[in-house]
Design an enzyme around this catalytic site. Structure first.
Site, PDB file in Angstrom:
ATOM      1  N   GLU A 155      51.447  85.178-115.671  1.00 12.09           N
ATOM      2  CA  GLU A 155      51.127  86.592-115.842  1.00 12.09           C
ATOM      3  C   GLU A 155      52.040  87.435-114.958  1.00 12.09           C
ATOM      4  O   GLU A 155      52.216  87.144-113.769  1.00 12.09           O
ATOM      5  CB  GLU A 155      49.673  86.858-115.476  1.00 12.09           C
ATOM      6  CG  GLU A 155      49.278  88.328-115.618  1.00 12.09           C
ATOM      7  CD  GLU A 155      47.846  88.588-115.193  1.00 12.09           C
ATOM      8  OE1 GLU A 155      47.256  89.560-115.707  1.00 12.09           O
ATOM      9  OE2 GLU A 155      47.312  87.846-114.343  1.00 12.09           O
ATOM     10  N   ASP A 163      51.548  92.050-118.671  1.00 13.10           N
ATOM     11  CA  ASP A 163      50.254  92.703-118.511  1.00 13.10           C
ATOM     12  C   ASP A 163      50.380  94.201-118.311  1.00 13.10           C
ATOM     13  O   ASP A 163      51.019  94.666-117.361  1.00 13.10           O
ATOM     14  CB  ASP A 163      49.510  92.081-117.324  1.00 13.10           C
ATOM     15  CG  ASP A 163      48.088  92.591-117.200  1.00 13.10           C
ATOM     16  OD1 ASP A 163      47.399  92.674-118.234  1.00 13.10           O
ATOM     17  OD2 ASP A 163      47.667  92.904-116.073  1.00 13.10           O
TER      18      ASP A 163
END
Length: 318
Positions: free
Chosen positions: A226, A247
């Site tokens: 991420e 993200d």
């Protein structure tokens, strides 16, 4: 009242799940899970017995009822509805009038159930709860899939599911044309910001170190990292990540990240995606778009149960 026996016969469960051969696989949700879930749902709703039905409906009264779509929807959960009713009474018989994964219009018949009227009435709320919930997820998923058609982007679900229903809800996503991200923490490697935060202060480059650690322990699994900045994207690529989760990035950042990762890693956009924005996100060139709303915000679709034996209509309201 539910007939006295331990559970629905395994053969019937197998035949119901086997009927899904034309639909997305339901392998993750096996016989024991289905049996336990149905038992719990019926125990919650029926308890020791359906008092009103026992008092008002003769035990030998037989009839037929149909599940009818009251709005356009994508079907998911017909086998589960059958299993619920069959658990109430093995005398009930079923006729499929639609298939899981099919898109139907308002007024379309989905499933016909025939047999003891009392058993039909006792099981209908639980059967409808499953069918309406799963079809709602499939319907919303199909809307996202259609919104990105032609871009090459794949719509994914997340772990934001109803506790205990993950296997079924992810099955419904597949019925809607989406794909599953991961079933849980046990079947995929996703290094998130909290994992990286735990390493800060211990190592110079948390992303590189985290990828190295999971590679050593689980060498055969794909690794996803991420990221929330282009700098982190570069670090994930340096570490050799197979997929980079982008993200809450702007469209410009997404385009930049896609350019950096092309040929090196797959990309997944996540965070704040809705039906109004998903097309723009897909057009940045990302490979995947994960949408938590598929399971945590899907509306239960409107499905009616109509009695055909007495030529009367009965709408389930509570």
């Amino acid at each position: 009242m539910i007939e006295s026996r331990e559970s629905a016969p395994v053969g019937f469960l197998i035949s119901c799940l086997g009927a899904l051969a034309h639909a997305p696989p339901m392998d993750e949700f096996g016989l024991e899970s289905v049996r336990s879930l149905v038992e719990a749902a019926l125990a919650e709703d029926v308890g020791a017995g359906d008092l009103t039905t026992q008092a008002t409906v003769p035990m030998d009264r037989r009839g037929r009822a149909s599940m009818i779509a009251r709005e356009p929807l994508v079907v998911a959960g017909l086998s589960l509805a059958e299993i619920v009713w069959h658990r109430v009474s093995e005398e009930l018989e079923f006729e499929r009038q639609a298939t899981d994964g099919s898109q139907v219009g308002a007024g379309a018949p989905l499933l016909r159930v025939s047999g003891p009227v009392g058993a039909i009435l006792t099981g209908e709320r639980v059967a409808l709860n499953f069918l309406q919930r799963l079809s709602g997820i499939a319907t919303l998923t199909r809307q996202y899939v259609e919104a990105v058609a032609g871009t090459g982007a794949v719509i994914l679900d997340t772990r934001k599911t109803t506790p205990g229903l993950r296997g079924l809800e992810k099955y419904a996503v597949r019925c809607g044309g989406g794909e599953n991200h991961r079933m849980g923490l046990y079947d995929a490697l996703l290094i998130k910001d909290n994992h990286l935060a735990a390493l800060r202060g211990e190592v110079a480059n948390p992303i590189v170190e985290a990828v190295a650690r999971v590679r050593r322990q689980f060498p055969g699994l794909s690794v996803e990292v991420e990221t929330d900045s282009i700098e982190q994207v570069n670090e994930a690529l340096e570490a050799g990540a197979d997929r980079v989760l982008l993200d809450n990035m702007s469209l410009e950042q997404l385009r930049q990240a896609v350019g950096l990762t092309r040929g090196l890693a797959k990309t997944e956009a996540s965070g704040g995606v809705n039906l109004q924005t998903v097309r723009s996100v897909a057009e940045t060139g990302v490979n995947y778009i994960s949408v938590g709303a598929l399971t945590h915000s899907a509306r239960a679709v409107d499905i009616d149960r109509k009695s055909t034996r007495l030529n009367s209509s009965h709408r389930i309201r509570s």
